[in-house]
Design an enzyme around this catalytic site. Sequence first.
Site: not given
Length: 351
Positions: A16, A146
């Site tokens: 997503t 991340d």
Amino acid sequence: MVVYSPGRANLIGEHTDYNDGFVLPFAIKRYVKIEIEPSKKFKIFSHQLKKGIEFDAPTKTNSWADYVIGMVQKLREHGYEVKPFTMHIDSDLPMGAGLSSSAALEVGAGYAISQMMGFEIDREELAKIAHECEVDFVGVRCGIMDQYAVALSKEDHALFIDTMTREYKYVPLRLDDTKLYLINSGVKHELGSSEYNKRRHECELALQALRKSSFREVTLEDIEKIQDPVLKKRALHVVTENERVLKTLSALEDDNLVLVGKYLYESHYSLKDNYEVSCEEIDFLIEKLREYSNVLGARIVGAGFGGSIIALVKGNFESIFEKISEAYRIKFGILPTLLNVETSNGVFRAL
């Protein structure tokens, strides 16, 4: 100077982050360790790979070193005068297990450079520069999750990120007698990277078919209008996964971990059936986990086609894992590995 940069796990919100969606990652107590000191020439050495590289100007090498070289390039583009350094890199983060060792190296290298050279870079800017490094220099079209998780995480919390607005907030993880584990399947199918880019393209085509600019504008009713069955499934995963992240957020705020586990299983089956990024080995492990009532939930994490599973477990898990591990070994000839996951702060300086 020594810097520790954590890996990250993602509780929920898979595929997503490059679709303007919601994600709920957290940093883990597994680190890339970076030692840095001034030098006359740029020198980088990886203790894991037993390889080093020297350079005068930042140019792409198509190797592990690009995560550091790219940070030098991007920091310079942002107006920071990066002078030569010697950098030693070590890590207890398993590579290829979906724990974001690349973002840990980018953010860690950027943080170490800025600390050594006295640059005033806040963590959000550092995450954005590291993201630019991965997309523009390394050439991986990843989302922002991340780098944000590695730079901004807080111990005992998950990081809720709206990847469209880049707004984020901390969500307490009150696990009590429940624990999070990562199970590394020991497999990584080769088609992973090519299929990742294919999924991104399919999502773009689904939006084009709906004449929408973002999945945030897409409803379940809209998805029914998509003619292509593959594009319909891809869109269905993104829209329902965003809903699951918001539901998980509410369940965590209510300390309802049974409900969190339910959403993890739902996420897995959507990744398997709608996004089609699971594989036989991972699905085998999930079905085995479902046989035990104290496993509240589990799902595949990361890009897919192998890698790891995140599991939310109440009480003792080691004996259950032994049984599952043996069944998996008999079927596939591979021993999976278990990692007890503890939350961590984002990148930090030790010395």
